[in-house]
Scaffold this motif. Sequence first.
Motif, short mmCIF file in Angstrom:
data_model
loop_
_atom_site.label_atom_id
_atom_site.label_comp_id
_atom_site.label_asym_id
_atom_site.label_seq_id
_atom_site.Cartn_x
_atom_site.Cartn_y
_atom_site.Cartn_z
N THR A 153 0.80 -1.22 0.00
CA THR A 153 0.00 0.00 0.00
C THR A 153 0.83 1.26 0.00
O THR A 153 0.55 2.21 -0.74
N SER A 210 -5.54 1.32 2.25
CA SER A 210 -6.37 0.28 1.66
C SER A 210 -7.79 0.35 2.20
O SER A 210 -8.06 1.05 3.18
N THR A 211 -8.68 -0.37 1.55
CA THR A 211 -10.06 -0.46 2.02
C THR A 211 -10.16 -1.46 3.18
O THR A 211 -9.23 -2.22 3.45
N SER A 249 -12.52 -5.29 1.05
CA SER A 249 -11.45 -6.29 1.13
C SER A 249 -11.92 -7.51 1.91
O SER A 249 -11.64 -8.66 1.56
N THR A 308 -12.31 -11.23 0.33
CA THR A 308 -11.54 -12.28 1.00
C THR A 308 -12.46 -13.41 1.46
O THR A 308 -12.16 -14.59 1.31
N ALA A 347 -7.82 -10.17 6.99
CA ALA A 347 -8.25 -9.06 6.14
C ALA A 347 -8.79 -7.91 6.99
O ALA A 347 -8.54 -6.74 6.69
N GLY A 389 -6.72 -4.37 6.88
CA GLY A 389 -7.38 -3.15 6.44
C GLY A 389 -7.38 -2.08 7.52
O GLY A 389 -7.20 -0.89 7.25
N PHE A 435 -6.15 -9.08 -1.76
CA PHE A 435 -7.28 -8.17 -1.74
C PHE A 435 -7.04 -6.95 -0.86
O PHE A 435 -7.58 -5.87 -1.14
N CYS A 436 -6.25 -7.08 0.18
CA CYS A 436 -5.96 -5.92 1.03
C CYS A 436 -4.82 -5.07 0.49
O CYS A 436 -4.81 -3.85 0.68
N LYS A 459 -5.81 -2.70 -3.11
CA LYS A 459 -6.98 -1.84 -3.21
C LYS A 459 -6.76 -0.52 -2.48
O LYS A 459 -5.91 -0.42 -1.60
N GLN A 493 -11.41 -1.52 -9.38
CA GLN A 493 -10.96 -2.54 -8.45
C GLN A 493 -12.12 -3.41 -7.98
O GLN A 493 -11.96 -4.62 -7.75
N CYS A 524 -11.81 -7.34 -8.80
CA CYS A 524 -11.70 -8.20 -7.61
C CYS A 524 -12.91 -9.11 -7.44
O CYS A 524 -12.79 -10.22 -6.93
#
Length: 348
Positions: free
Chosen positions: A85, A120-121, A125, A129, A139, A143, A275-276, A279, A311, A315
């Motif tokens: 990130t 990140s979101t 996320s 996940t 996750a 996040g 995913f983390c 994003k 994204q 994703c």
Amino acid sequence: MSAPSNSAAATRRRPAVDPYIVALCCTVALAGLFPATGTAAAAVSHASDAAIVLLFFLYGARLSTREAVDGLRQWKLHLVVVAGTFVLFPLLGLAARGLVPYVLTEQLYTGLLFLCVIPSTIQSSIAFTSAARGDVAAAICAGTYSSLIGLAATPLLAAWLLGSAVDFSAAGLLTICTRLLAPFLAGQLVRRWIGPALARHKKVLGVLDRSSILLVVYTAFSKGMAEGIWHQVTPVRLLALLGVEAVLLAVALGATATAGRRLGFGRAERVAIVFCGSKKSLATGLPMAAVLFGPRAGPMILPLMLFHQMQLIVCAVIAGRWSGAAPVTAPGVRGVRGPTVEPPFPTA
């Protein structure tokens, strides 16, 4: 709030276009047709400032320190996510400097580089996940840590990499502290008293979060209209920006997947890392842009709005495919079902 259901079908049923992005686009159109001017502009600006303070106060009030500390057991995984990130993305953003002015305008590049330094979101996320049968608990914590680090790292990186585009004078620092850090810390201080009430009214708070961000967007683009923003951003430039962001997302996805595999993480942990670590948070990025860029925020947030939608689509497809390829495991196995928690930050 319960962790999202482990259903690939639910992910595949996700609408092709995020309804919130539609609302954001409508807000931009409204600002283009009916920008706030004169006294109305001043009133909207003050309301936007108040909304940002409220957002970060609620972020702090919803963060569980205990859950964040408990997640430190997986510090290696969180370190990989943070590196993706706040190290990989900024380096990719700096590499895109060579595209100016041939592909990107100076303003769009500034917005792209800002996109690269935001955290990140959390919620999306977690959702992806979970759908891909990854480590949901990891996750949630990854996040959360990214968002916490971003409170300090994003303004510092923005000031370092964007230079004069960001107001980092004594007055600018005071604005960052009073509108971002102080409200967040205040929320943390009163969490023990108001946290349970916030958890009971999460739907109302979700509407409040998103409505506040829409107000921030309207204010930014109203100011942008006064500066002739749409004369500076043509459809061709926007298409070029989409292409650059597609490459940016592809590299981030590939890099996080490779890092997870090379470092020996299990499948469920690798899913969380991808995913983390690939994003960016619209909910945190938009208010930060309003504070850091002030009246110039309009064109700076376009790259973030476009990247957010991209994204989600990409994703969702990846999560659906990974879910179908995931091994069947017994209920209660780590990575298939996460704990029941309330994510501290908004859903975008």
